[in-house]
Motif scaffolding. Structure first.
Motif, mmCIF file in Angstrom:
data_model
loop_
_atom_site.group_PDB
_atom_site.id
_atom_site.type_symbol
_atom_site.label_atom_id
_atom_site.label_comp_id
_atom_site.label_asym_id
_atom_site.label_seq_id
_atom_site.Cartn_x
_atom_site.Cartn_y
_atom_site.Cartn_z
ATOM 1 N N UNK A 236 0.735 -1.240 -0.084
ATOM 2 C CA UNK A 236 0.105 -0.118 -0.009
ATOM 3 C C UNK A 236 1.038 1.272 0.044
ATOM 4 N N UNK A 237 1.926 1.286 0.803
ATOM 5 C CA UNK A 237 2.940 2.364 0.694
ATOM 6 C C UNK A 237 3.440 2.763 -0.355
ATOM 7 N N UNK A 238 3.962 1.719 -1.164
ATOM 8 C CA UNK A 238 4.324 1.922 -2.547
ATOM 9 C C UNK A 238 3.548 2.476 -3.559
ATOM 10 N N UNK A 239 2.333 1.652 -3.266
ATOM 11 C CA UNK A 239 1.260 2.073 -4.300
ATOM 12 C C UNK A 239 0.665 3.478 -4.314
ATOM 13 N N UNK B 264 -0.736 2.691 -9.471
ATOM 14 C CA UNK B 264 -0.214 1.282 -9.028
ATOM 15 C C UNK B 264 -1.168 0.570 -8.028
ATOM 16 N N UNK B 265 -1.587 -0.449 -8.136
ATOM 17 C CA UNK B 265 -2.360 -1.421 -7.040
ATOM 18 C C UNK B 265 -1.366 -2.212 -6.374
ATOM 19 N N UNK C 287 3.236 1.329 -23.219
ATOM 20 C CA UNK C 287 1.740 1.086 -23.454
ATOM 21 C C UNK C 287 1.637 -0.323 -23.412
ATOM 22 N N UNK C 288 2.400 -1.274 -23.644
ATOM 23 C CA UNK C 288 2.048 -2.555 -23.300
ATOM 24 C C UNK C 288 1.797 -2.827 -21.826
ATOM 25 N N UNK C 289 2.688 -2.334 -21.036
ATOM 26 C CA UNK C 289 3.007 -2.770 -19.606
ATOM 27 C C UNK C 289 1.634 -2.083 -19.084
ATOM 28 N N UNK C 290 1.247 -0.978 -19.282
ATOM 29 C CA UNK C 290 -0.047 -0.340 -18.755
ATOM 30 C C UNK C 290 -1.138 -1.004 -19.191
ATOM 31 N N UNK C 291 -1.314 -1.314 -20.469
ATOM 32 C CA UNK C 291 -2.388 -2.133 -21.010
ATOM 33 C C UNK C 291 -2.509 -3.459 -20.418
ATOM 34 N N UNK C 292 -1.316 -4.149 -19.947
ATOM 35 C CA UNK C 292 -1.352 -5.524 -19.273
ATOM 36 C C UNK C 292 -1.594 -5.461 -17.746
ATOM 37 N N UNK C 293 -2.065 -3.904 -17.177
ATOM 38 C CA UNK C 293 -2.220 -3.881 -15.785
ATOM 39 C C UNK C 293 -1.042 -3.704 -15.029
ATOM 40 N N UNK C 294 0.182 -3.452 -15.783
ATOM 41 C CA UNK C 294 1.631 -3.521 -14.887
ATOM 42 C C UNK C 294 2.108 -2.178 -14.806
ATOM 43 N N UNK C 295 3.056 -1.861 -14.213
ATOM 44 C CA UNK C 295 4.004 -0.813 -14.141
ATOM 45 C C UNK C 295 5.477 -0.645 -14.675
ATOM 46 N N UNK D 142 -3.343 -14.478 -9.404
ATOM 47 C CA UNK D 142 -3.827 -15.013 -8.262
ATOM 48 C C UNK D 142 -4.760 -14.024 -7.668
ATOM 49 N N UNK D 143 -5.534 -14.145 -6.762
ATOM 50 C CA UNK D 143 -6.085 -13.231 -6.117
ATOM 51 C C UNK D 143 -5.457 -12.177 -5.466
ATOM 52 N N UNK D 144 -5.603 -10.823 -5.757
ATOM 53 C CA UNK D 144 -4.665 -10.000 -5.154
ATOM 54 C C UNK D 144 -4.809 -9.852 -3.643
ATOM 55 N N UNK D 145 -3.649 -9.560 -2.916
ATOM 56 C CA UNK D 145 -3.802 -9.696 -1.483
ATOM 57 C C UNK D 145 -4.590 -8.930 -1.051
ATOM 58 N N UNK D 146 -5.451 -9.094 0.153
ATOM 59 C CA UNK D 146 -6.446 -8.312 0.596
ATOM 60 C C UNK D 146 -5.864 -7.037 1.406
ATOM 61 N N UNK D 147 -6.440 -5.946 1.540
ATOM 62 C CA UNK D 147 -5.690 -4.829 2.336
ATOM 63 C C UNK D 147 -5.407 -5.477 3.841
ATOM 64 N N UNK D 148 -6.126 -6.389 4.411
ATOM 65 C CA UNK D 148 -5.964 -6.730 5.945
ATOM 66 C C UNK D 148 -4.571 -7.502 5.727
ATOM 67 N N UNK D 149 -4.443 -8.258 4.449
ATOM 68 C CA UNK D 149 -3.269 -9.043 4.737
ATOM 69 C C UNK D 149 -1.972 -8.417 4.441
#
Length: 337
Positions: free
Chosen positions: A104-107, A113-114, A161-169, A190-197
């Motif tokens: 979260x800190x980095x994002x 960035x998620x 463009x490719x990286x952003x379109x693929x959901x990346x950074x 995989x399922x993204x880590x939840x906020x609490x994790x």
């Protein structure tokens, strides 16, 4: 033949512009970056020629991503060609993969960035490097530092463009005369880590009360590192370069338990600063940090293998853990000489 070539070039240019505008039609599949790198090994070696040494360091347990294989190949080719052009006299090119978690800190400090788990692809060269002005513009379409006729200026904007379109950074780190590292983060399948994790992991960061001398020429990074260390309970002395660091080392009356220093700085390198400080304070531990990957740093001959090192960008938890690990490690053997 010429008409066909011109047609192919036009189609390629259109594809690149569509990628930059993130409008290209993707055919995403579950794939492993390591497989694509391994399959392209021969082609990449042909592209770079004989005076560049290509090394791959692939994470054996890398998780799959969902992406268009043709586009991942395009990213690799563009970044490898870019690295080759930065090393006209030859050099070292390193391709690495790793599983990383962006917290979260980095994002929160990076737009778009998620937080979650990512597969990282890093491509590092020992070439001419880039100034901050060039780094600020490298992803702009048609921006090129190459002479006329040598490039369209679309290679890196296509990658972006490719990286952003693929959901990346994508993240670039470069110092003039010291080479460049591109790091691409693509979401793991995989399922993204939840906020609490994420929060629970962050809370597990170890604490301490020792004194740390922080040496970093970039004020923003220095401020962030200081904040992380102080929140983890450490006393922090900070210096923006070698002279200031040595001055603090001699003037400070208390202990200095650890030196946390950037590797590449304008006047003296982190290695030189660490050696100077160790001559005054032989008991101090040393932890190097850099935007380059550890493999690239060793290939650059900047550091020897076996030294303590942390890659930027780091999360508060990873820095706190690494600092604790170095402080609790066996003291380095004193070598005569």
């Amino acid at each position: 033949e010429e008409i066909k070539k011109a047609g192919d070039r036009a189609a390629n240019l259109t594809r690149q512009l569509l990628a930059f505008g993130r409008k290209q039609i993707l055919q995403p599949l579950a794939l492993n970056l390591n497989d694509i790198i391994t399959d392209m090994n021969k082609l990449l070696r042909r592209l770079i020629g004989e005076d560049i040494v290509l090394t791959a360091k692939l994470d054996p347990v890398l998780k799959k991503i969902k992406a268009d294989p043709g586009q991942i190949e395009q990213i690799l080719v563009n970044l490898v060609v870019n690295a080759r052009d930065a090393m006209p006299q030859g050099g070292n090119l390193t391709i690495e993969t790793a599983s990383v978690e962006l917290h979260e800190e980095y994002a929160s400090k990076h737009v778009g960035v998620l937080p979650g788990n990512y597969a990282m692809l890093a491509i590092s060269d020992t070439g001419v490097g880039m100034s901050e002005e060039t780094q600020a513009r490298i992803f702009d379409p048609f921006f090129t530092t190459k002479e006329k006729g040598k490039g369209t200026g679309l290679g890196l904007s296509t990658v972006y463009g490719i990286v952003k379109q693929s959901g990346g950074n994508i993240w670039v780190y470069s110092e003039p005369g010291h080479g460049t590292t591109f790091k691409i983060y693509l979401p793991q399948l995989e399922s993204p880590a939840t906020q609490t994790e994420i929060e629970t992991k962050e809370e597990a960061a170890p604490r301490g009360s020792e004194t740390i001398l922080l040496v970093e020429d970039e004020a923003v990074v220095r401020g962030l590192a200081r904040q992380i260390l102080e929140q983890a309970g450490y006393k922090v002395l900070e210096a923006s370069g070698g002279e200031e660091a040595v001055h603090l080392t001699t003037e400070h009356s208390g202990a200095i338990d650890l030196v946390l220093t950037d590797v590449v700085m304008p006047k003296a390198s982190g290695k030189e600063i660490a050696e100077l400080i160790k001559s005054i304070r032989p008991d101090a531990r040393v932890l190097f940090m850099s935007g380059y990957t550890d493999e690239a740093i060793v290939h650059h001959g900047v550091l020897d293998s076996g030294v303590e090192f942390i890659q930027k960008p780091f999360t508060p938890a990873s820095l706190a853990r690494k600092v604790r690990e170095v402080l609790e490690s066996e003291p380095p053997a004193v070598t005569g000489g």
